[in-house]
Design an enzyme around this catalytic site. Structure first.
Site, PDB file in Angstrom:
ATOM      1  N   GLY A  46       0.790  -1.214   0.000  1.00 29.22           N
ATOM      2  CA  GLY A  46       0.000   0.000   0.000  1.00 29.22           C
ATOM      3  C   GLY A  46       0.828   1.272   0.000  1.00 29.22           C
ATOM      4  N   ASN A  47       0.185   2.370  -0.305  1.00 30.49           N
ATOM      5  CA  ASN A  47       0.827   3.680  -0.298  1.00 30.49           C
ATOM      6  C   ASN A  47      -0.233   4.767  -0.190  1.00 30.49           C
ATOM      7  OD1 ASN A  47       0.337   3.437  -3.403  1.00 30.49           O
ATOM      8  ND2 ASN A  47       1.966   1.967  -2.972  1.00 30.49           N
ATOM      9  N   HIS A  89      -3.923   3.795  -1.769  1.00 28.18           N
ATOM     10  CA  HIS A  89      -3.862   2.503  -2.452  1.00 28.18           C
ATOM     11  C   HIS A  89      -3.633   1.419  -1.412  1.00 28.18           C
ATOM     12  CE1 HIS A  89      -2.791  -0.905  -4.817  1.00 28.18           C
ATOM     13  NE2 HIS A  89      -1.504  -0.829  -4.526  1.00 28.18           N
ATOM     14  N   HIS A 109      -4.508  -6.915  -8.183  1.00 26.21           N
ATOM     15  CA  HIS A 109      -3.587  -6.036  -7.462  1.00 26.21           C
ATOM     16  C   HIS A 109      -4.205  -5.472  -6.175  1.00 26.21           C
ATOM     17  CE1 HIS A 109      -0.509  -2.463  -7.812  1.00 26.21           C
ATOM     18  NE2 HIS A 109      -0.572  -2.960  -6.595  1.00 26.21           N
ATOM     19  N   HIS A 165      -4.742  -3.119  -0.408  1.00 22.95           N
ATOM     20  CA  HIS A 165      -5.148  -4.432  -0.907  1.00 22.95           C
ATOM     21  C   HIS A 165      -6.217  -5.034   0.002  1.00 22.95           C
ATOM     22  CE1 HIS A 165      -0.719  -4.744  -2.514  1.00 22.95           C
ATOM     23  NE2 HIS A 165      -1.428  -3.825  -3.160  1.00 22.95           N
ATOM     24  N   SER A 199       7.315   3.215  -4.425  1.00 22.69           N
ATOM     25  CA  SER A 199       7.666   2.715  -5.756  1.00 22.69           C
ATOM     26  C   SER A 199       6.497   2.846  -6.729  1.00 22.69           C
ATOM     27  CB  SER A 199       8.106   1.252  -5.668  1.00 22.69           C
ATOM     28  OG  SER A 199       7.058   0.449  -5.144  1.00 22.69           O
ATOM     29  N   GLU A 200       5.275   3.068  -6.205  1.00 28.76           N
ATOM     30  CA  GLU A 200       4.104   3.249  -7.057  1.00 28.76           C
ATOM     31  C   GLU A 200       3.695   4.729  -7.141  1.00 28.76           C
ATOM     32  OE1 GLU A 200       1.990  -1.072  -6.881  1.00 28.76           O
ATOM     33  OE2 GLU A 200       1.513   0.285  -5.230  1.00 28.76           O
TER      34      GLU A 200
END
Length: 276
Positions: free
Chosen positions: A28-29, A94, A157, A96, A74-75
């Site tokens: 996540g981010n 973001h 994802h 999951h 990284s995203e």
């Protein structure tokens, strides 16, 4: 919010995501606008449940790091794409969440008119095409839906939400997972009763009364434009599957959408993991 408060708020949202099981390990981010030209973003390779305010990274809208001891997520490019496409977006989350991600893995969008609250607040939740995480494919996949949706599933994802502030984006992630759980239970119990098209139109009319700014209107009935399931017929509207009610507000599932054995298995396994 000033920068200090926003850093603390991102830490709190990360803690909630982790506590609810929406992220595991370093998944996540989260990002939020500091001002017109700067973003505050979570760093890479850090568990969202154990962050500190000092870990956050400041970047510009091109992704250049301006401040921070760590590297940004990284995203990051996926977040930057949201801000490029949606000037009203002040934050992006973001994660999951397991049941919603189960739907994403099974290739089933959350686009059926089942819950009045979801129709009113989010509209529909489509699935962006699969893209390799941390590559330029991911922002390209998100671009297709982000102009007209505040939340979406990411194929195989997770999920992505945006909002007018950080907690608004986070609450939409909660709504998506809650919607997915209820949809799963209804399908396991034999099927959903859907809100009629007339009721969906009525609920859309309530958005103004509730002060909910919709990014796009509901699309015309799919049959009238000959569009395949999961695709927006006009590109700038939200596809919601709601049958004509003939005066009834709730309509039994017509059976046009059935789960395959593999899809049902994937959903059950996700539900079992959630209960553990």
């Amino acid at each position: 919010m000033n920068e200090h408060t926003l850093r603390d708020a991102i830490v709190e949202v990360g803690r909630r995501l982790y506590a609810r099981g929406y992220t595991a390990s370093n998944d996540g981010n989260i990002s939020a606008r500091l001002d017109a030209g700067r973003l505050l973003m979570t760093p890479k390779s850090v568990c969202k449940g154990f962050m500190t305010a000092e870990m956050m990274v400041v970047t510009d809208l091109d992704g250049k790091k301006l401040a921070g001891d760590r590297d940004p997520s990284s995203e990051m490019q996926m977040h930057l794409e949201v801000y490029r496409q949606r000037a009203d977006a002040r934050a992006v989350v973001h994660a999951h969440p397991p049941i919603a991600t189960g739907f994403a893995v099974a290739g089933i969008p959350l686009d059926r008119a089942v819950l009045a609250e979801v129709v009113t607040t989010l509209g529909s939740v489509p699935i962006a095409d699969y893209a390799t995480p941390s590559t330029k494919e991911l922002p390209e996949a998100v671009r297709k839906y982000v102009k007209s949706h505040d939340g979406m599933l990411l194929a195989n994802h997770g999920a992505l939400t945006l909002g007018s502030d950080l907690f608004a984006a986070y609450y939409k992630m909660e709504t998506i997972e809650h919607f997915a759980k209820i949809s799963l239970v209804a399908r396991l119990l034999g099927g959903e009763r859907l809100l009629s098209r007339q009721e969906v139109d009525r609920l859309q009319g309530l958005r103004g009364m509730y002060g909910i700014a919709a990014p796009a209107p509901i699309c015309p009935p799919i049959a009238s434009v000959g569009t395949a399931r999961g695709e927006s017929p006009l590109g700038d509207c939200q596809t919601i599957f709601a049958p004509e009610g003939d005066g009834e507000r709730l309509v039994p599932d017509s059976g046009e959408i059935r789960l395959t054995y593999a899809q049902l298995t994937a959903l059950i396994e996700a539900a079992v993991r959630e209960l553990k």
